[in-house]
Design an enzyme around this catalytic site. Structure first.
Site, PDB file in Angstrom:
ATOM      1  N   LYS A 197      -4.911  11.215 -81.232  1.00  0.00           N
ATOM      2  CA  LYS A 197      -5.017   9.810 -81.625  1.00  0.00           C
ATOM      3  C   LYS A 197      -6.440   9.274 -81.486  1.00  0.00           C
ATOM      4  O   LYS A 197      -6.860   8.408 -82.248  1.00  0.00           O
ATOM      5  CB  LYS A 197      -4.061   8.945 -80.791  1.00  0.00           C
ATOM      6  CG  LYS A 197      -2.588   9.219 -81.059  1.00  0.00           C
ATOM      7  CD  LYS A 197      -2.167   8.724 -82.424  1.00  0.00           C
ATOM      8  CE  LYS A 197      -0.666   8.867 -82.652  1.00  0.00           C
ATOM      9  NZ  LYS A 197      -0.286   8.570 -84.045  1.00  0.00           N
TER      10      LYS A 197
ATOM     11  N   GLU B 297      -0.127  -0.914 -82.880  1.00  0.00           N
ATOM     12  CA  GLU B 297       1.251  -0.585 -82.523  1.00  0.00           C
ATOM     13  C   GLU B 297       1.216   0.715 -81.749  1.00  0.00           C
ATOM     14  O   GLU B 297       0.259   1.484 -81.855  1.00  0.00           O
ATOM     15  CB  GLU B 297       2.084  -0.419 -83.793  1.00  0.00           C
ATOM     16  CG  GLU B 297       2.050   0.983 -84.431  1.00  0.00           C
ATOM     17  CD  GLU B 297       0.689   1.365 -85.026  1.00  0.00           C
ATOM     18  OE1 GLU B 297      -0.145   0.458 -85.223  1.00  0.00           O
ATOM     19  OE2 GLU B 297       0.462   2.571 -85.269  1.00  0.00           O
TER      20      GLU B 297
ATOM     21  N   SER C 111      -0.662  18.550 -80.682  1.00  0.00           N
ATOM     22  CA  SER C 111      -1.286  17.248 -80.931  1.00  0.00           C
ATOM     23  C   SER C 111      -1.559  16.460 -79.659  1.00  0.00           C
ATOM     24  O   SER C 111      -2.433  15.607 -79.623  1.00  0.00           O
ATOM     25  CB  SER C 111      -0.410  16.435 -81.873  1.00  0.00           C
ATOM     26  OG  SER C 111       0.881  16.274 -81.315  1.00  0.00           O
TER      27      SER C 111
END
Lengths: 644, 256
Positions: free
Chosen positions: A335, A357, A624
């Site tokens: 991210k 969000e 990830s």
């Protein structure tokens, strides 16, 4: 949304034609021309003109009083100046009647004119230099219009800098600048960009209007192109006006096949258009790229490792498995790649506050982290359900200085957090940027997020080429909205030999009501600003979805994935909670790597796929994120009561 | 001239909004009659949607109540068919695009034509994306209402020029909901739009009482009131006819 001006209206028929076609502007020419009109003629034509059309007076070195009189009597609403008018003239004119001005740019007219005028007009047929050049020339250069004009000597912005210097130095400077500009025009063109809305004129007709519109002018100005045998032609006026109108409705903005688009309330349009404009401006800006690369290297810790999972490979007995270790990024997931890019962009845009969000909390933590680093105010919206599942991440975000809002509307999960963030953005966009966390939402978000995540596949390619001297046979990544997956796929999309496989969350099974498998169960719909695939009922109501992983618990998928699926370039498989938890434990024990439960979905499918592949095949699995955040939840899943 | 635009002839128009199926279909049906009787010129019926991104808390909650109570678009089509036996006021559906697209756009329009809906308001379909709804809608003679916002700026010209029915002017930033004060933004927007269009301009978002309505009626052709009415329905539920009538009557008198 380009506008259109039909210039050289001089007969009553002409007015009748424009009244039915309704262009945005028409022009009365008061300077010597075969289309010249007298004041009396113009006044009469004006009285017949539909009030929705704005009449413009075209002048060449006219007396100020003449323009003022026409403006005050309402015959014209805008003055278009084509002669040797200087800054002094424009100031005087503005003093007398404050008429809005379209200034046709010419050689040596200087920056101040650009500042004083309300609009500028660029005549591609003459360009003021006496050397004709064609539309293609303009289009190749725009949006670097000002750079082009600058090169052609329209502006004299260096004067101030050179003030007081000996003439020889001035001359040297001028030569050097001219050379520098030629060399750097493309790279640094933005800094020269004219910030006034601009009209594009000069021989625009049905044959070249598409090219003209692709240069994205504020308006196109048509005169002879709307004529047959020297007089205005009704059919041509209609065709040109329609063409400009349809351009605005063209369905190709931010599209991936039929998917994507900008399906958002009008209240948000200005914010996404601003973002699109600014992103285009910075994405190839060398300074921006350098800053971002520095942050990725020094702060995020990139490049992330491409690790050969030898034990796992041996254990599964098939393809050679490499793990792309996005879990090793600062904050523990991919991210951060996107967040660093977006918040740096927001900073350049002059924003002082970011909102986002979050589902599992990974994106919220990344946003709060970078907001702290870059001194931005930060608010995170998180479904109430998720704040309970991921309590530690809530505290983590607060620790980083962010305010966390628990969203209770709807299903109180990720989709509702997106709704809440969009509402907040609509209410406050002046100082606020919405750091959308996945390759979803209205254009330009799916493109921006993909570009910032594409670093993953760029690195995989480079690292694997140096380790193995070839491309992988398969790339696997988990998919919720799909940002780590698109990041892992992007560089390989054109390499047809590389299988791209997205692993979505089947929850308790794709045939049960409790799943989040969009590709398996969704159909085309429009939601959260995009046309894509969504889990929904027969009435288009968005279905509640479920997955053990908060990060994959989303009823849609990014539009580029929908297109990759539809065109068959990528395939998507569904992985259940059970399989993901097994894989979570498997990777922990086999490789000593605790993956995020989201990433465990990709690991789970790798366990199925690898044994079916030959030993000389290579598979890359993107991990990830790291799984520390999930440990307590997995323990509970196994019936062990662990308190965080 | 369209039936919607026709409603604006020689008068300021009150345009109330209610969420269809909140608290139940029967009450919505009664409320539409009551609003027509009170003098509403055009009535908006919201088709409840799971994720109404342009709505504030009041209408979000109404949508959730209506969906929980089992409201579907099919039930609303039937309701409108019954209403059309005696109600002649132009009726609009307000909903999110997926409620139309997911149902099948052409089938949706066909049903609208059959039951007697005059127009649609689709807040998540901005000008650029409206083309795919406009063509089938126009084929059925259904008008699509365009919205402009304080941040629309020069988009106003283009949107207003191609507007039909009426132009929905969003008076403030953010989502729907009752607001204490309305800025001068709405007046400026209406003036700008009127330079390029003859379509009537109605102002909505945040209008909550007769005083505000009267203020808006000084420069706009219509006043849209949503959340204030939905709040009454939330409070009085199946017994909201009288309070909604009284409220509506108050607005109609204030703007006449």
């Amino acid at each position: 949304m380009a506008k259109i001006k039909i210039c050289g209206i001089c007969r009553k028929e002409d007015v009748r034609y424009v009244n039915s076609a309704l262009p945005d502007y028409i022009g009365f020419v008061f300077a010597p021309s075969k289309r010249r009109v007298t004041h009396a003629q113009a006044a009469e034509l004006r009285s017949l003109l539909d009030s929705r059309i704005i009449p413009v007076g075209v002048f060449v070195n006219a007396p100020i009083d003449e323009i003022a009189e026409l403006y005050k009597s309402g015959v014209i609403q805008i003055a278009q100046l084509h002669g040797g008018e200087n800054a002094d003239y424009i100031r005087k004119l503005k003093d007398v009647c404050n008429v809005p001005i379209i200034q046709a740019l010419r050689r040596g007219c200087g920056d101040s004119i650009c500042d004083l005028a309300d609009y500028v007009l660029f005549d591609s047929s003459k360009g003021g230099t006496g050397t004709p050049f064609d539309l293609g020339d303009v289009v190749n250069t725009v949006p670097h219009l000002k750079a082009l004009l600058d090169l052609r000597g329209f502006f004299s912005s260096d004067k101030a800098e050179d003030e007081g210097l000996p003439s020889q130095v001035k001359e040297d400077n001028a030569v050097r600048r001219k050379k520098d500009r030629k060399d750097t025009m493309v790279l640094s063109a933005e800094q020269y960009m004219c910030d006034k809305p601009w009209f594009l004129a000069g021989g625009i007709d049905a044959g070249n209007i598409d090219t003209a519109l692709s240069a994205a002018p504020y308006a196109v100005d048509c005169s002879s192109g709307a004529e047959t045998d020297g007089v205005k032609d009704e059919t041509k006026i209609h065709a040109l006006t329609e063409r400009v109108r349809n351009e605005a409705k063209r369905l190709n903005k931010g599209r991936f096949g039929q998917f994507g688009g900008q399906y958002i309330p009008e209240t948000l349009m200005s914010a996404v258009l601003e973002l699109e404009r600014e992103y285009l401006k910075y994405k190839n800006d060398s300074e921006f790229t350098a800053e971002l690369n520095e942050l990725l290297a020094q702060y995020a810790g990139r490049p992330s490792r491409l690790y050969y999972a030898e034990k796992m490979t041996r254990d599964l007995g098939g393809a050679k498995i490499y793990l792309k270790r996005e879990d090793l990024n600062h904050t523990g997931s991919h991210k951060l790649n996107n967040v660093l890019g977006q918040i740096l962009l927001a900073k350049k845009m002059g924003k002082t506050r970011v909102i986002a969000e979050t589902g599992a909390g990974q994106h919220g933590v990344a946003t709060a982290t970078v907001a702290a680093l870059m001194d931005m105010e930060c608010e995170i919206f998180m479904g109430k359900e998720d704040t309970e599942r991921q309590a530690l991440n809530v505290y983590r975000m607060e620790l980083l200085g962010a305010k966390v809002n628990a969203v209770t509307s709807g299903t109180a999960t990720l989709k509702d957090a997106v709704n809440a963030t969009m509402r907040e953005w609509a209410a406050r966009m002046n100082d606020t940027h919405y750091v959308l966390g996945s390759v979803m939402g209205p254009h330009p978000f799916p493109t921006i997020v993909r570009d910032f995540q594409a670093v993953i596949s760029r690195e995989i390619k480079e690292q694997l080429l140096s380790k193995e001297g070839r491309l992988p046979d398969a790339v696997l990544a988990c998919v919720g909205g799909g940002s780590n997956a698109i990041g892992s796929f992007y560089e390989f999309i054109k390499d047809e030999t590389v299988a791209l496989i997205g692993c979505e969350a089947a929850g308790k099974g794709v045939d049960t009501p409790q799943n989040a498998a969009t590709i398996a169960n969704g159909r085309t719909g429009v939601f959260h600003g995009m046309k894509s695939l969504f889990c929904q009922d027969d009435f288009g109501q968005i279905a509640p979805v479920y997955s053990i992983s908060a990060g994959l618990d989303y009823p849609g998928i990014g539009p580029e994935h929908a297109d990759l699926f539809e065109t068959g370039r990528a395939s998507y498989v569904a992985v259940t909670d059970d399989e993901a938890v097994d894989a979570f434990e498997y990777l922990s024990r086999t490789e000593g790597i605790i993956p995020a439960i989201e990433s465990a979905h990709a690991v789970a499918y790798a366990r199925k796929l690898a044994p079916t592949m030959d030993k000389d095949k290579i598979m890359v699995v993107t991990v990830s994120g790291r799984g520390d955040k999930d440990v307590a939840a997995i323990a509970r899943y196994r019936g062990i009561d662990v308190h965080e | 001239m369209s039936r919607i635009t026709d409603a604006f002839k020689d008068k300021r128009v009150f345009i109330p909004f209610i969420t269809g199926g909140d608290p139940d279909i029967e009450t919505t049906e009664k409320l539409v009659r009551v609003l027509a009787k009170a003098g509403a010129g055009v009535i908006e019926i919201g088709i409840p949607f799971s994720d109404p991104v342009a709505e504030g808390e009041v209408i979000q909650a109404a949508d959730e109540r209506a969906l929980k109570a089992g409201c579907t678009v099919d039930k609303l089509f039937s309701m409108v068919t019954r209403l059309r036996e005696d109600v002649t006021t132009p009726l609009l559906f307000m909903t999110y695009y997926n409620a139309i697209f997911g149902y099948g756009t052409e089938r949706f329009i066909e049903k609208c034509v059959q039951c007697g809906i005059d127009g649609l308001i689709v807040p998540d379909l901005p000008f650029e994306e409206m083309g795919e709804l406009l063509a089938p809608a126009h084929e059925g003679g259904i008008e699509v209402i365009s919205l402009i916002a304080p941040t629309s700026d020069e988009r106003i010209d283009t949107i207003a020029r191609q507007s039909e029915g009426f132009l929905y002017c969003v008076s403030s930033l953010g989502v729907t909901g009752v607001r204490g004060q309305l800025g001068g933004l709405a007046k400026h927007m209406v003036e700008r739009a009127k330079r390029v269009t003859a379509t009537p301009c109605a102002v909505g978002f945040g209008v909550s009482n007769a005083e505000q309505a009267a203020e808006i009626a000084k420069f706009a052709d219509g006043v849209i009131v949503g959340s204030a009415i939905v709040r009454l329905v939330a409070e009085y539920k199946t017994a909201s006819e009288q309070p909604v009538f009284d409220f509506a009557k108050g607005i109609v008198e204030a703007i006449s």
